[in-house]
Each structure stands twice: as structure tokens, then as C-alpha cells.
Design an enzyme around this catalytic site. Structure first.
Site, short mmCIF file in Angstrom:
data_model
loop_
_atom_site.label_atom_id
_atom_site.label_comp_id
_atom_site.label_asym_id
_atom_site.label_seq_id
_atom_site.Cartn_x
_atom_site.Cartn_y
_atom_site.Cartn_z
N CYS A 167 0.94 -1.46 0.25
CA CYS A 167 -0.22 -0.20 0.03
C CYS A 167 0.81 1.60 -0.53
CB CYS A 167 -0.92 0.42 1.04
SG CYS A 167 -2.21 -1.26 1.32
N ASP B 272 14.12 1.36 11.60
CA ASP B 272 13.45 0.50 11.79
C ASP B 272 12.38 1.49 13.01
OD1 ASP B 272 11.90 -1.12 13.69
OD2 ASP B 272 13.49 -2.49 13.00
N THR C 224 -7.54 -1.42 10.11
CA THR C 224 -8.46 -2.89 9.89
C THR C 224 -9.67 -2.43 9.81
OG1 THR C 224 -8.33 -5.02 9.46
CG2 THR C 224 -7.72 -3.51 11.35
N SER D 31 -6.76 -12.76 15.07
CA SER D 31 -5.45 -12.82 15.05
C SER D 31 -4.79 -11.90 15.82
CB SER D 31 -5.49 -13.01 13.46
OG SER D 31 -4.19 -11.73 13.10
N TYR E 252 -1.68 -10.08 14.41
CA TYR E 252 -1.55 -9.47 14.11
C TYR E 252 -3.02 -8.18 14.17
CZ TYR E 252 -2.95 -6.04 9.85
OH TYR E 252 -3.89 -4.98 9.60
N HIS E 253 -3.89 -8.83 13.92
CA HIS E 253 -5.37 -7.78 14.05
C HIS E 253 -5.13 -7.62 15.83
CE1 HIS E 253 -7.20 -10.09 10.76
NE2 HIS E 253 -7.55 -8.22 10.70
N LYS F 137 -3.81 -4.50 16.29
CA LYS F 137 -4.03 -3.42 15.81
C LYS F 137 -4.97 -2.59 16.25
CE LYS F 137 -2.62 -2.86 11.39
NZ LYS F 137 -2.05 -1.36 10.58
N LEU G 8 -8.52 -12.03 -2.75
CA LEU G 8 -8.96 -11.95 -3.95
C LEU G 8 -7.68 -11.99 -4.94
CD1 LEU G 8 -11.64 -11.64 -6.29
CD2 LEU G 8 -11.07 -8.95 -6.03
P1 NAD Z 1 3.21 -4.67 3.65
O1 NAD Z 1 3.95 -5.44 4.18
O2 NAD Z 1 3.40 -4.34 2.40
O3 NAD Z 1 4.59 -3.17 3.51
C1 NAD Z 1 4.19 -2.56 4.95
C2 NAD Z 1 6.34 -1.97 5.08
O4 NAD Z 1 6.51 -1.85 6.27
C3 NAD Z 1 6.55 -2.65 4.42
O5 NAD Z 1 7.49 -2.56 3.25
C4 NAD Z 1 8.12 -3.26 5.83
O6 NAD Z 1 9.16 -3.05 4.96
C5 NAD Z 1 7.41 -1.88 6.68
N1 NAD Z 1 7.94 -1.99 8.17
C6 NAD Z 1 7.02 -3.27 8.65
N2 NAD Z 1 8.07 -2.40 9.97
C7 NAD Z 1 8.78 -1.80 9.93
C8 NAD Z 1 9.31 -0.73 10.93
N3 NAD Z 1 9.34 -1.42 12.14
N4 NAD Z 1 9.99 -0.14 10.74
C9 NAD Z 1 10.66 0.44 9.40
N5 NAD Z 1 9.52 -0.14 8.04
C10 NAD Z 1 8.33 -1.29 9.04
O7 NAD Z 1 1.66 -4.32 3.67
P2 NAD Z 1 0.83 -3.81 3.36
O8 NAD Z 1 -0.22 -4.59 2.78
O9 NAD Z 1 1.00 -2.25 2.84
O10 NAD Z 1 -0.14 -2.87 4.28
C11 NAD Z 1 0.39 -1.54 4.81
C12 NAD Z 1 -0.73 -1.29 5.77
O11 NAD Z 1 -2.23 -1.29 6.16
C13 NAD Z 1 -0.24 -2.19 7.36
O12 NAD Z 1 -0.32 -1.67 8.83
C14 NAD Z 1 -2.18 -3.15 7.47
O13 NAD Z 1 -2.03 -3.60 8.20
C15 NAD Z 1 -3.16 -2.13 6.65
N6 NAD Z 1 -4.17 -2.64 6.04
C16 NAD Z 1 -3.69 -3.63 4.56
C17 NAD Z 1 -4.32 -4.03 4.00
C18 NAD Z 1 -4.28 -5.96 3.66
O14 NAD Z 1 -5.25 -6.16 2.56
N7 NAD Z 1 -2.79 -4.98 2.28
C19 NAD Z 1 -5.86 -4.48 4.53
C20 NAD Z 1 -6.07 -2.90 5.21
C21 NAD Z 1 -4.95 -2.46 6.29
N1 USQ Z 2 -9.35 -16.86 2.50
C1 USQ Z 2 -10.14 -17.91 1.87
N2 USQ Z 2 -9.38 -18.20 0.95
C2 USQ Z 2 -7.27 -18.20 0.49
C3 USQ Z 2 -7.26 -17.01 1.34
C4 USQ Z 2 -7.98 -16.70 2.79
O1 USQ Z 2 -10.88 -18.13 1.40
O2 USQ Z 2 -6.79 -17.41 0.21
C5 USQ Z 2 -10.32 -16.31 3.46
C6 USQ Z 2 -10.24 -16.09 5.19
O3 USQ Z 2 -10.50 -17.46 5.92
C7 USQ Z 2 -11.30 -14.71 5.99
C8 USQ Z 2 -11.13 -14.14 4.80
O4 USQ Z 2 -10.60 -15.22 3.25
O5 USQ Z 2 -12.42 -15.09 5.78
C9 USQ Z 2 -9.89 -12.95 4.55
O6 USQ Z 2 -8.37 -13.50 4.36
P1 USQ Z 2 -7.29 -12.69 3.49
O7 USQ Z 2 -5.65 -13.85 4.24
O8 USQ Z 2 -7.65 -11.68 2.25
O9 USQ Z 2 -7.18 -11.68 4.04
P2 USQ Z 2 -6.92 -11.09 6.05
O10 USQ Z 2 -6.59 -11.95 6.69
O11 USQ Z 2 -7.81 -10.84 7.08
O12 USQ Z 2 -5.98 -10.34 6.26
C10 USQ Z 2 -6.23 -8.27 4.82
C11 USQ Z 2 -4.19 -8.49 5.45
C12 USQ Z 2 -4.63 -7.68 6.92
C13 USQ Z 2 -6.18 -6.58 7.11
C14 USQ Z 2 -7.70 -6.85 6.60
C15 USQ Z 2 -8.78 -6.38 6.35
O13 USQ Z 2 -3.11 -9.31 5.49
O14 USQ Z 2 -3.22 -6.42 6.66
O15 USQ Z 2 -6.03 -6.02 7.75
O16 USQ Z 2 -7.02 -7.48 5.47
S1 USQ Z 2 -9.76 -7.29 6.89
O17 USQ Z 2 -10.07 -8.43 6.61
O18 USQ Z 2 -10.53 -6.42 6.70
O19 USQ Z 2 -9.66 -7.16 9.03
#
Ligand code: NAD
Ligand code: USQ
Length: 398
Positions: free
Chosen positions: A14, A76, A147, A188, A190-191, A194, A248
Site C-alpha cells: 500500500c 526501523d 483494519t 488474529s 496481527y489484528h 491493531k 481476491l
Molecule cells: P506491507 O507488508 O506490504 O508493507 C508494510 C511496509 O512496512 C513494508 O515495506 C515493511 O518493510 C515496512 N515496515 C514494517 N515494519 C517496519 C518497521 N518497524 N520500521 C520500518 N518499516 C517497517 O503491507 P501493506 O499491505 O502495504 O499494508 C500496509 C498497512 O496497511 C499495514 O499496517 C496493514 O495493517 C494495513 N492494511 C493492509 C491491508 C491489505 O490488504 N494489504 C488491508 C487493511 C489494512
Molecule cells: N481466505 C480464503 N481462502 C484463501 C485466503 C483467505 O477463503 O486462500 C479467507 C480467509 O479465511 C478470510 C478471508 O478470506 O476469511 C480474508 O482473508 P485475507 O487473507 O484476504 O485477509 P485478512 O487475513 O483478513 O487480512 C488482510 C490483510 C490485513 C488487513 C485485513 C483487512 O492482510 O493486513 O488488516 O485484510 S480485514 O480483513 O478487513 O480485517
């Protein structure tokens, strides 16, 4: 110039398109990233499906293409507090966008090392950012990527409000309406980090009057934005593996290589979704609409539609002819849930949602097609389990 933004985690999925979006819009951009995500690729022996370039090559390609400079600092955020503080004092940003956390739920459940790393990294990163803003005395607007998962996904039949829940309590003088932070319900480790972030924002806003926007984002899909498409060296990450691949994008890639779509359980899980180009647009809207001094933490739901996992699989199967297969769910989550999400704040600010119906799935499929030879099929089935006592059925079972 529109001001200076520091993008923590700006090398990630992102963060990178967000950095390009702000630079293109005339902001002075500094990316901070310790490249931990790239190191986790090495640890998991898996790479982005798309051939992402090293950070300095990415930045050089952007400068070549547009004449615009993006600064990069390797730091970091969870550990190098004083370096972070000095950066804020020197650059005096108008906004900081905080993506710098370990974001994969499956990775955070893999084993105790991954759980501890996720908690230590995410909570220290967020707390360091807050403490450094206070110590610097700079009037920074902090925009955090949170999230939808902080709410849990059950809604008691009502749309999930944007952060705060109205509740009626029995006061000494009769029923009284109050507003509270929506009760946290993480699914999880992770969640869980958050939900802890949200409490830290609540406290620092109350005590130090920090201006904070927390974006409760749904699952992101897609890979390209207008800016990442300008040059192949600017290409964004595309995670497809069982830890980092989101559902997706995984299904779209699986359809291209002829792998059955990996629906967990019966696919009745409903989740909120957003396309990566809308992520970038929403963050810009958030930066440009900060809370006023003295306001409480501003919370937006950053999602444009809700779908069940089974619906997604069926849509992909219809478009591509892929087989849908139902796997034993490696996660501990409700097999079926209803989910409605209020997102009126972004719509009110002018967001025009990009949904699955907008034809962009085809674009993601063509990216997956182009780079399918880079796929390691042994990384598709996850080996991250929510409980140690379950076995993943690798062949799949209905
Ligand atoms: P990502 O892992 O691709 O990017 C995170 C970046 O942060 C990486 O480049 C990593 O190197 C850097 N990073 C992590 N810890 C660090 C630290 N201690 N110091 C400096 N850099 C650090 O993840 P993303 O998909 O881009 O997600 C970004 C944010 O958006 C996350 O906080 C995630 O929770 C949130 N988010 C993502 C999704 C999704 O579907 N990808 C959905 C909802 C929320
Ligand atoms: N799922 C499947 N098959 C797969 C992968 C996932 O059925 O191959 C299901 C999972 O069980 C879950 C849903 O799809 O019910 C979403 O899983 P996901 O891996 O796409 O997303 P999630 O683990 O929830 O995490 C992602 C991002 C995270 C962000 C979160 C937003 O990695 O950083 O916080 O989406 S949310 O889900 O709205 O909390």
C-alpha cells in the site's frame, strides 16, 4: 509544494503506490522503511509475483519518469526511536502516514516467533511514532492504516459505524446516550496489535491532543495504480502466497495458473474490500481533511463493498472457468457472518468507489498472466494454522 509527508512503510504494497500518488500530486515525500517485508520474503522463500525493483532503483525510475524526487530513509520505526525523532524535527512534516507494521494475519499465527515479532514490531512502531511526535513538538497529522478486523466481523444486524458506537446506559438520572470506541474483537495476533494501536491513539489524542486519523481498511485487492503503471520499474508488489496473499488476488492468480480456488471452509465469511487505487485516493482525502485541533481521533471505514469469500470465488470462476475447491479452514473464524459497513465519510469527501464491477479484475488477471512463470506453486497452500491441533487438508475436501 503541498507540504511534506513522511510515509512510514512506503516500500510496501500500500505504501509504495501511496508515495507515488503524493509525489505526483506535488507533495514533498520521504519514505521510511527498514525493508523488513523484503526480508520476510527471504525467510518464507517466496517473492512478489511481480518483479519489484530495489527501493533505490524504484526511486531513480520515478525521478527519471517524472523529474520528481522521493527521499528514502532506512530506519526501523519500532527500534530506532532517536533517528525517527530527528527526522521529524528536521523535516517538520505536515502529515505522517503509518503503514510500518507486520500486516499478515497468517504470518502472525505461524509460531511463537512470528507472534512475538508481530506484537513487538507493531506496538513499538506505533508507540514510537506517537512519542516522537509529542517530543518533537511538531504539529503533525498522523494517518494510520488500521483494519476492519478491529471490529470483528459480526455486526448484530447493523452496519458497522465509523469507529464509535452509540450506546444507551442506565445513568443515575435515567437512560443516557454515550459514544464509545467500538468494542475491539480481534481475530488474529496481527489484528490484536491493531486494536492495541487504537487504544494508544485514544490515549495520545486525549492526553497530548495529537491530531490522528485511523483508517479502518478492508482487504485490499489489485496491484497497479496510474503511477505504478508509468514504468515497469515502478511496479507494485503482488503477494499470492498462503501468508501474505489476500484472498481476491490469490483467487485471480490461481485462476491463471490452473490451481483450484482455495476457499476456506464453506466460504460464508463476509469481508469488506477496497481496490489499491482507492486506498491511495482515500489516504489523500484523509491527509487533506485533518481533524481540527482538539477533535477526538477521526476514524473512517476505508472499504467500498462487502462480499462473501464464496461469492468472490464464483465471480472469478465464472470469468475464468477456474475450479472452486473448499478447503478445511486453517483459521479460527466464524464459518458464516453478515457484514455491512458504513463508509459515508469517504463518500461524503468525494470518493467514487472502484468495485469488482468496474472491470479491473481483468487487469489483475493480465498482470498475473504476464508474470505467472515467477509463481512458486508450493507456496499457495498455507501452513499457518490458528491452532496447533488442526491439519490442513492439502488435497481439499468439501
Ligand atoms: P506491507 O507488508 O506490504 O508493507 C508494510 C511496509 O512496512 C513494508 O515495506 C515493511 O518493510 C515496512 N515496515 C514494517 N515494519 C517496519 C518497521 N518497524 N520500521 C520500518 N518499516 C517497517 O503491507 P501493506 O499491505 O502495504 O499494508 C500496509 C498497512 O496497511 C499495514 O499496517 C496493514 O495493517 C494495513 N492494511 C493492509 C491491508 C491489505 O490488504 N494489504 C488491508 C487493511 C489494512
Ligand atoms: N481466505 C480464503 N481462502 C484463501 C485466503 C483467505 O477463503 O486462500 C479467507 C480467509 O479465511 C478470510 C478471508 O478470506 O476469511 C480474508 O482473508 P485475507 O487473507 O484476504 O485477509 P485478512 O487475513 O483478513 O487480512 C488482510 C490483510 C490485513 C488487513 C485485513 C483487512 O492482510 O493486513 O488488516 O485484510 S480485514 O480483513 O478487513 O480485517
Amino acid at each position: 509544494m503541498n507540504g511534506h509527508v513522511i510515509i512510514l512503510g512506503g516500500d510496501g504494497f500500500c505504501g509504495w503506490p501511496t508515495a507515488l500518488g503524493f509525489s505526483q500530486a506535488g507533495y514533498d515525500v520521504t519514505i521510511v522503511d527498514n525493508l523488513s517485508r523484503r526480508k520476510i520474503d527471504v525467510e518464507l522463500e517466496c517473492e512478489s509475483l511481480t518483479p519489484i525493483q530495489p527501493i533505490h532503483r524504484r526511486i531513480a525510475a520515478w525521478a527519471n519518469k517524472t523529474g520528481k524526487t522521493i527521499n528514502y530513509v532506512n530506519l526501523d520505526v519500532a527500534v530506532q526511536y532517536h533517528k525517527l525523532l530527528s527526522l521529524i524535527e528536521e523535516t517538520r512534516p505536515t502529515a505522517m502516514i503509518h503503514f510500518a507494521e507486520q500486516r499478515a494475519a497468517p504470518y502472525s499465527m505461524k509460531n511463537s516467533f512470528c507472534k512475538r515479532y508481530t506484537v513487538g514490531n507493531n506496538i513499538n512502531a506505533t508507540h514510537n511514532v506517537l512519542a516522537a511526535i509529542v517530543e518533537s513538538g511538531v504539529d503533525v497529522h498522523l494517518v494510520h492504516l488500521g483494519t476492519m478486523g478491529v471490529y470483528g466481523y459480526g455486526t448484530a444486524g447493523m452496519p458497522i459505524p465509523e469507529g464509535y458506537l452509540k450506546a444507551v446506559v442506565e445513568g443515575s438520572e435515567g437512560p443516557q446516550e454515550i459514544e464509545i470506541l467500538y468494542p475491539a474483537n480481534p481475530g488474529s495476533v496481527y489484528h490484536m496489535t491493531k486494536t492495541q494501536d487504537a487504544l494508544m491513539f485514544y490515549y495520545y489524542n486525549k492526553n497530548d491532543r495529537l491530531r490522528i486519523t485511523d483508517l479502518h481498511q478492508g482487504v485490499v485487492w489489485g496491484t497497479n495504480t496510474a503511477e505504478t503503471m508509468l514504468d515497469e520499474a515502478l511496479i507494485n508488489r503482488y503477494d499470492y502466497d498462503g501468508d501474505y496473499g489476500t484472498v481476491l488476488n490469490r483467487f485471480l492468480m490461481q485462476s491463471v495458473i490452473g490451481h483450484p480456488l482455495t476457499v476456506y471452509g464453506c466460504g460464508g465469511q463476509t469481508r469488506a474490500f477496497i481496490h489499491i487505487s482507492d486506498t491511495v485516493k482515500c489516504i489523500r482525502l484523509a491527509v487533506e481533511n485533518p481533524p481540527a485541533h482538539g477533535d477526538r481521533v477521526q476514524i473512517f471505514n476505508q472499504a467500498t463493498e462487502t462480499r462473501t469469500v464464496r461469492d468472490l470465488a464464483e465471480i472469478v470462476a465464472e470469468q475464468t472457468g477456474a475450479e472452486v475447491r473448499y478447503y478445511k479452514n486453517p483459521r479460527r473464524e466464524d464459518a458464516v457472518n453478515q457484514l455491512q459497513v458504513e463508509n459515508g465519510k469517504f463518500l461524503g469527501l468525494g470518493l467514487k468507489p472502484t468495485t469488482l464491477g468496474n472491470g479491473l479484475m481483468q487487469e489483475v488477471i493480465s498482470i498475473a498472466e504476464k508474470y505467472k512463470d515467477r509463481c512458486d506453486t508450493t507456496k499457495i497452500i498455507t501452513d499457518s494454522l490458528w491452532t496447533g491441533d488442526m491439519e490442513v487438508d492439502r488435497k481439499g475436501s468439501k
